[in-house]
Write a protein that holds these residues in place. Structure first.
Motif, mmCIF file in Angstrom:
data_model
loop_
_atom_site.group_PDB
_atom_site.id
_atom_site.type_symbol
_atom_site.label_atom_id
_atom_site.label_comp_id
_atom_site.label_asym_id
_atom_site.label_seq_id
_atom_site.Cartn_x
_atom_site.Cartn_y
_atom_site.Cartn_z
ATOM 1 N N ASP A 1 0.810 -1.139 0.011
ATOM 2 C CA ASP A 1 -0.035 0.239 0.086
ATOM 3 C C ASP A 1 0.736 1.157 -0.040
ATOM 4 O O ASP A 1 2.292 1.243 0.019
ATOM 5 C CB ASP A 1 -0.817 -0.018 1.163
ATOM 6 N N THR B 1 -3.504 -3.564 18.070
ATOM 7 C CA THR B 1 -4.519 -2.781 17.033
ATOM 8 C C THR B 1 -4.111 -1.507 17.288
ATOM 9 O O THR B 1 -3.959 -0.862 18.265
ATOM 10 C CB THR B 1 -5.775 -3.152 17.134
ATOM 11 N N THR B 2 -4.279 -0.549 16.232
ATOM 12 C CA THR B 2 -4.273 0.808 16.669
ATOM 13 C C THR B 2 -5.597 1.500 16.110
ATOM 14 O O THR B 2 -5.824 2.744 16.047
ATOM 15 C CB THR B 2 -3.142 1.490 15.528
ATOM 16 N N LYS B 3 -6.474 0.596 15.877
ATOM 17 C CA LYS B 3 -8.003 0.885 15.156
ATOM 18 C C LYS B 3 -8.968 0.994 16.423
ATOM 19 O O LYS B 3 -8.803 0.308 17.195
ATOM 20 C CB LYS B 3 -8.403 -0.088 14.143
ATOM 21 N N LEU C 1 -3.832 -10.029 11.903
ATOM 22 C CA LEU C 1 -2.313 -10.479 11.319
ATOM 23 C C LEU C 1 -2.171 -11.776 12.171
ATOM 24 O O LEU C 1 -1.311 -12.846 11.625
ATOM 25 C CB LEU C 1 -1.553 -9.435 11.675
HETATM 26 P P1 ADP Z 1 -7.059 -4.993 13.405
HETATM 27 O O1 ADP Z 1 -7.159 -4.662 11.897
HETATM 28 O O2 ADP Z 1 -8.292 -5.521 14.252
HETATM 29 O O3 ADP Z 1 -6.328 -3.723 14.056
HETATM 30 P P2 ADP Z 1 -4.808 -6.697 12.751
HETATM 31 O O4 ADP Z 1 -4.035 -7.777 13.413
HETATM 32 O O5 ADP Z 1 -5.390 -6.903 11.104
HETATM 33 O O6 ADP Z 1 -5.775 -6.165 13.587
HETATM 34 O O7 ADP Z 1 -3.829 -5.454 12.751
HETATM 35 C C1 ADP Z 1 -3.155 -4.861 13.532
HETATM 36 C C2 ADP Z 1 -2.466 -3.591 13.343
HETATM 37 O O8 ADP Z 1 -1.445 -3.604 12.392
HETATM 38 C C3 ADP Z 1 -3.462 -2.402 13.058
HETATM 39 O O9 ADP Z 1 -4.243 -2.184 13.921
HETATM 40 C C4 ADP Z 1 -2.556 -1.595 12.445
HETATM 41 O O10 ADP Z 1 -1.929 -0.674 13.393
HETATM 42 C C5 ADP Z 1 -1.302 -2.143 11.984
HETATM 43 N N1 ADP Z 1 -1.454 -2.416 10.220
HETATM 44 C C6 ADP Z 1 -1.998 -3.462 9.897
HETATM 45 N N2 ADP Z 1 -1.728 -3.109 8.209
HETATM 46 C C7 ADP Z 1 -1.068 -2.217 8.275
HETATM 47 C C8 ADP Z 1 -0.797 -1.458 7.107
HETATM 48 N N3 ADP Z 1 -1.070 -2.025 5.910
HETATM 49 N N4 ADP Z 1 -0.148 -0.330 7.316
HETATM 50 C C9 ADP Z 1 -0.104 0.212 8.595
HETATM 51 N N5 ADP Z 1 -0.411 -0.351 9.751
HETATM 52 C C10 ADP Z 1 -0.825 -1.553 9.563
#
Ligand code: ADP
Length: 741
Positions: free
Chosen positions: A670, A689-691, A699
């Motif tokens: 991306d 998570t940062t969301k 992941l």
């Molecule tokens: P969630 O989507 O519930 O947060 P994930 O395990 O999929 O859990 O992702 C964990 C964290 O990894 C995300 O909250 C984000 O901060 C970071 N992350 C994942 N993919 C990306 C990406 N393409 N770019 C930046 N940060 C990412």
């Protein structure tokens, strides 16, 4: 040369009778001659005194009575001759001569009687000396031999004739134990001497004799002769020397043997303790003899040991015990005590012979072995790991205690490969048989799992690891471990099931996130169906219905309906909760399905999708839904990360390729904000998570899915803005995927 003491060796009887005949005739002739001269010869001398010669001659042969008779006869002849010659005339001269002759004859006769008596005594004594077996001889002070008995002849080999008159020094070449002068001083002082001499025999042999000397003195106490009595002690000396030598060798042996040794009397008191025993304890022999050796033993052991020792002394049974003996440096060490009784011909115990062996190191090693055995048993029990050793050559087998436990076999049973095989689950027997064959065929390493069905009906999972070991002796053995991994396998199954549940939940959640896309995917064919339906109606409502156009419209309706059904089918599959299944998959087709689902989502996020499909990619083996879930997750994360990007194009690039033989790679890149200097591994941690509404499991689930497929997933920050997530999964090189869509 003086007259011999007595002649014990008599002449032969023939010689004797001849000698006595000659002597008798001679004596009678002399007597007759004297008588005639006395009668007829007017010599005017005392001729009759010559009868003394007759008496002396007769004295050598005649008995006491004979001497008396001869004496009386000579006296009678003297008187008769006087009477014949002088008759009744008395003349003083002849008369006095007659009386003188008579007195001479009388004295000679008495002397002869006396001499004979002493000669008889001497002969008797000499006869007695002949009776003894000892070698007896007499030598004068001047060393000339005057008596030599048959014992001496037998002892030294010289006959009496050869020895008499010889010097003992020259004849016997005597070697004295001390200077001869000292010896003579002793003899003269005490009249006796005794000791051992070395003498040379006639045949040159040197013999040892026990010699006893007695000094003979005359009536004025002057030494005149030495009487020697000798015994051959050479044999005794040889035996004594031999015994002494043997004893010395035995003692040397006892002192040299590398063990502590001792000899005790039948009552148990020590008679001898060898040098090693004394060196070991640091005691002097005199301090350990008798029962003093007890002091060297540990106070806690000595009473028990003595009690057992005395039991052996009483019964004669061999003694064996262990106890602590104090070493010269004051430390007590464990020793093994052994003793055996020596018996005489009557079975009576004459000695006890014993040894003490230092077993301290052995004991420590024994203890260490016991301890390590206990540790091993405990470790095996705690880790549910048994061990075994098997010699395929002779089928000998050993199992540890835990191995019995794991196999569910009675510990009293003899371990065999057959018994082990009997416990194997029926479905795994062919497999285990192959492993046994491998072992018989000389294979070196073994690492496999199989199931057991124990006699109690337990199903167990067994992990077997083994190795062939070759010993210096040439023997080979398979040594291995049996690990009961039943609990691990159960936990793994539970984990897999939990992971599947979690993955399913995550998928369902993802479906919620892409519901707009799904709706769009389904709405598109539905919209097309509506439009095509209306168009077809219009074709048919014309004055001249255009049936062909209507039919074409209907065909398109069917095709669009199928497309909608296919979308719904895929979504249902994605949402389905099913056991993971391995299948040959075309990775391009799999990713393209996902792209189709997510593309509307990309559109709404104003993200351009770029795809690059690798050519001729090999098929991968895996679970379609799970791998799609990974791709959806990575794409959705990329889309969401780019939501706030305003200053640059939002681009999501999807790529498939084959980076190396045996692997297929999928990359999702991306142009989002990235993660700064944060380590990318953190993103894969569960619950990170940062969301605002994120769970942080996406992941983490992706990693477990990829790893379960034998692959690897990782993330990198781009050289420019954004992140790249990549994963590889092993490929099956047999099959090539279809060309990219
Ligand atoms: P969630 O989507 O519930 O947060 P994930 O395990 O999929 O859990 O992702 C964990 C964290 O990894 C995300 O909250 C984000 O901060 C970071 N992350 C994942 N993919 C990306 C990406 N393409 N770019 C930046 N940060 C990412």
């Amino acid at each position: 040369m003086k007259k011999p003491l007595a002649d014990a060796s008599r002449p032969s009887s023939a010689a004797l009778s001849r000698f006595s005949e000659v002597t008798t005739i001679g004596a009678l002739s002399i007597a007759m001659a004297i008588f005639i001269i006395d009668i007829y010869t007017p010599l005017g001398i005392a001729v009759a005194a010559l009868y003394s010669v007759v008496v002396l001659l007769a004295a050598r042969l005649a008995t006491r009575r004979g001497i008396l008779a001869i004496g009386v006869g000579c006296l009678t002849l003297t008187v008769l001759a006087y009477a014949i010659q002088h008759g009744r005339q008395y003349e003083i001269g002849p008369f006095m001569r007659c009386v003188g002759s008579l007195l001479t004859i009388l004295l000679t006769t008495l002397l002869a009687l006396k001499t004979q008596e002493s000669a008889n005594t001497s002969r008797e004594q000499a006869g007695l000396l002949e009776l003894t077996h000892d070698g007896v001889f007499v030598r004068e002070i001047g060393d000339s031999i005057t008596f030599w008995n048959s014992g001496a002849a037998l002892l030294y080999g010289w006959t009496k004739e050869e020895a008499l008159g010889q010097s003992t020094e020259k004849l016997l070449l005597t070697v004295y134990p001390l200077p001869l002068t000292d010896l003579m001083v002793e003899l003269y002082r005490t009249g006796r001497w005794e000791g051992e001499l070395l003498r040379t025999c006639k045949d040159g042999r040197q013999i040892a004799v026990a010699s006893r000397w007695s000094l003979r003195r005359d009536n004025k106490s002057r030494p005149i002769a030495i009487l020697e009595t000798n015994n051959d002690v050479s044999e005794r000396k040889r035996i004594e020397e031999e015994r002494r030598q043997q004893e010395m060798e035995l003692r040397l042996f006892i002192d040299t043997i590398p063990t502590l040794g001792w000899i005790c009397r039948p009552d148990g008191s020590a008679e001898y303790l060898n040098k090693r025993w004394l060196d070991y304890t640091g005691l002097a022999l005199s301090d350990a003899l008798g029962w003093n050796w007890k002091a060297a033993f540990h106070p806690d052991d000595i009473d028990r040991m003595v009690e057992r020792y005395q039991r052996s002394l009483a019964t004669g049974e061999p003694f064996e015990d262990e106890g602590r003996l104090r070493r010269f440096d004051g430390t007590y060490r464990w020793l093994l005590f052994r003793a055996e009784a020596r018996r005489d011909a009557h079975g009576e115990i004459v000695k006890w012979y014993g040894t003490n062996t230092d077993i301290e190191d052995l004991k420590s090693a024994e203890l260490a072995v016991l301890r390590s055995q206990a540790y091993l048993d405990e470790a095996q029990r705690l880790s549910h790991t048994g061990s075994f050793a098997w010699k395929p050559a002779n089928n000998e087998m050993v199992w540890s205690r835990e191995a019995y436990q794991i196999l569910g076999v009675d510990p009293s049973a003899s371990p065999t490969i057959g018994l082990m095989f009997d416990q194997v689950h029926e479905d795994d027997r062919d497999f285990v048989k192959q492993q046994i064959k491998r072992a018989i065929n000389g294979e070196r390493e073994f690492d496999f799992e199989h199931r057991l069905l124990t006699r109690y009906g337990d199903l167990r999972h067994l992990h077997v690891r083994a190795r062939r070991v070759k010993y210096a002796s040439g023997d080979e053995e398979i040594v291995g471990a049996l690990m009961d991994v039943t609990n691990t396998r159960r936990a793994q199954t539970a984990l897999q099931s939990a992971q599947a549940d979690l993955a399913h939940a995550a998928r369902v959640a993802t479906l919620g996130e892409i519901s707009a896309s799904i709706a769009h995917e389904v709405n598109q064919p539905l919209g097309a169906i509506v439009t095509l339906g209306q168009a077809s109606q219009r074709w048919l409502q014309r004055q001249t219905p255009d049936v062909d156009e209507a039919l074409s419209g209907l065909a398109s309706i069917v095709s669009e309906a199928n497309r909608a059904a296919e979308v719904i089918h895929r979504i249902r599959q994605f949402a389905k909760k099913a056991e993971p299944a391995a299948a040959k998959l075309d990775i391009n087709e799999l990713v393209q399905d996902v792209v189709r689902l997510v593309r509307h989502e990309a559109l709404t996020h104003q993200v351009s999708l770029r795809t690059s499909w690798g050519d001729g990619l090999p098929a991968v083996i895996g679970d379609r839904i799970q791998l799609q879930q990974v791709v959806v997750n990575l794409m959705m994360n990329g889309l969401q990360a780019m939501a706030k990007v305003k200053d640059r194009p939002r681009v999501l690039s999807i790529q498939t390729l084959c980076p190396e033989t045996g692997n297929v790679l999928v990359s999702v890149q991306d142009t989002g904000p990235g993660i700064g200097s944060k380590p990318s591994e953190e993103l894969f941690a569960a619950f990170y998570t940062t969301k605002a509404n994120g769970m942080g499991m996406g992941l983490s689930i992706c990693r477990s899915i990829i790893e379960a497929h034998g692959g690897r997933i990782w993330a990198n920050s781009n050289a420019g803005p954004g992140m790249t997530f990549q994963f590889i999964v092993p490929s099956n090189d047999d099959i090539s995927s279809a060309s990219a869509a």
